[in-house]
Motif scaffolding. Structure first.
Motif, PDB file in Angstrom:
ATOM      1  N   PRO A  23       0.834  -1.196   0.000  1.00  0.00           N
ATOM      2  CA  PRO A  23       0.000   0.000   0.000  1.00  0.00           C
ATOM      3  C   PRO A  23       0.874   1.254   0.000  1.00  0.00           C
ATOM      4  O   PRO A  23       2.073   1.197   0.283  1.00  0.00           O
ATOM      5  N   LEU A  24       0.255   2.375  -0.309  1.00  0.00           N
ATOM      6  CA  LEU A  24       0.945   3.659  -0.380  1.00  0.00           C
ATOM      7  C   LEU A  24       0.232   4.642   0.536  1.00  0.00           C
ATOM      8  O   LEU A  24      -0.998   4.707   0.549  1.00  0.00           O
ATOM      9  N   LEU A  25       0.996   5.420   1.293  1.00  0.00           N
ATOM     10  CA  LEU A  25       0.450   6.500   2.102  1.00  0.00           C
ATOM     11  C   LEU A  25       1.295   7.731   1.829  1.00  0.00           C
ATOM     12  O   LEU A  25       2.521   7.687   1.950  1.00  0.00           O
ATOM     13  N   VAL A  26       0.646   8.830   1.444  1.00  0.00           N
ATOM     14  CA  VAL A  26       1.347  10.079   1.160  1.00  0.00           C
ATOM     15  C   VAL A  26       0.750  11.155   2.050  1.00  0.00           C
ATOM     16  O   VAL A  26      -0.473  11.319   2.113  1.00  0.00           O
ATOM     17  N   ILE A  27       1.631  11.889   2.732  1.00  0.00           N
ATOM     18  CA  ILE A  27       1.212  13.006   3.570  1.00  0.00           C
ATOM     19  C   ILE A  27       1.824  14.267   2.995  1.00  0.00           C
ATOM     20  O   ILE A  27       3.037  14.339   2.785  1.00  0.00           O
ATOM     21  N   ALA A  28       0.993  15.252   2.732  1.00  0.00           N
ATOM     22  CA  ALA A  28       1.461  16.544   2.234  1.00  0.00           C
ATOM     23  C   ALA A  28       1.667  17.476   3.416  1.00  0.00           C
ATOM     24  O   ALA A  28       0.858  17.502   4.346  1.00  0.00           O
ATOM     25  N   GLU A  29       2.764  18.239   3.366  1.00  0.00           N
ATOM     26  CA  GLU A  29       3.067  19.189   4.432  1.00  0.00           C
ATOM     27  C   GLU A  29       3.376  20.560   3.853  1.00  0.00           C
ATOM     28  O   GLU A  29       3.943  20.663   2.763  1.00  0.00           O
ATOM     29  N   VAL A  30       3.011  21.595   4.601  1.00  0.00           N
ATOM     30  CA  VAL A  30       3.399  22.959   4.295  1.00  0.00           C
ATOM     31  C   VAL A  30       3.999  23.529   5.575  1.00  0.00           C
ATOM     32  O   VAL A  30       3.339  23.527   6.624  1.00  0.00           O
ATOM     33  N   ASP A  31       5.237  23.951   5.497  1.00  0.00           N
ATOM     34  CA  ASP A  31       5.947  24.492   6.665  1.00  0.00           C
ATOM     35  C   ASP A  31       5.869  23.557   7.864  1.00  0.00           C
ATOM     36  O   ASP A  31       5.647  23.987   8.998  1.00  0.00           O
ATOM     37  N   GLY A  32       6.028  22.261   7.612  1.00  0.00           N
ATOM     38  CA  GLY A  32       6.040  21.277   8.687  1.00  0.00           C
ATOM     39  C   GLY A  32       4.676  20.880   9.221  1.00  0.00           C
ATOM     40  O   GLY A  32       4.578  20.057  10.122  1.00  0.00           O
ATOM     41  N   GLU A  33       3.615  21.446   8.673  1.00  0.00           N
ATOM     42  CA  GLU A  33       2.253  21.122   9.109  1.00  0.00           C
ATOM     43  C   GLU A  33       1.586  20.220   8.083  1.00  0.00           C
ATOM     44  O   GLU A  33       1.564  20.533   6.891  1.00  0.00           O
TER      45      GLU A  33
END
Length: 109
Positions: A4-14
């Protein structure tokens, strides 16, 4: 491809969004699941970037990607349609209170 694949997007560490891809147990085909974008970051292309990650993962070994979405979620359906997904029918096992449709995108070889 069995992982499986899990992707987390972050902006300025959030964390501002996430998406997962998996392999459907019965068909062996890739599916997009669990797309979420923090409301503060919606409208900035985060969802499209996350979906693109899953599409690249799926396209590596398969010619298509499927997903399920609530029939009444016009915003999500519109996003998927803009990205080339088409409704292929009702989602099996969806309940009558919250009907879902299955959408699919085929990748060109």
């Amino acid at each position: 491809m069995g992982s499986p694949l899990l992707v987390i997007a972050e902006v300025d560490g959030e964390a501002c969004g996430l998406v997962a891809g998996d392999i459907e147990r019965d068909t062996g085909e890739p599916i997009l699941i669990s797309l979420w974008v923090n409301p503060r970051f919606r409208g900035r292309g985060v969802a499209k970037a996350l979906i693109t990650e899953v599409e690249e993962w799926a396209a590596a070994e398969h010619g298509e990607l499927s997903l399920s979405v609530r029939d009444d979620n016009a915003a999500a359906r519109g996003l998927y349609e803009d990205l080339g997904y088409e409704v292929v029918g009702p989602t099996p096992l969806a309940d009558d209170e919250h009907p879902e449709v299955t959408m699919r995108k085929t990748f060109e070889s």
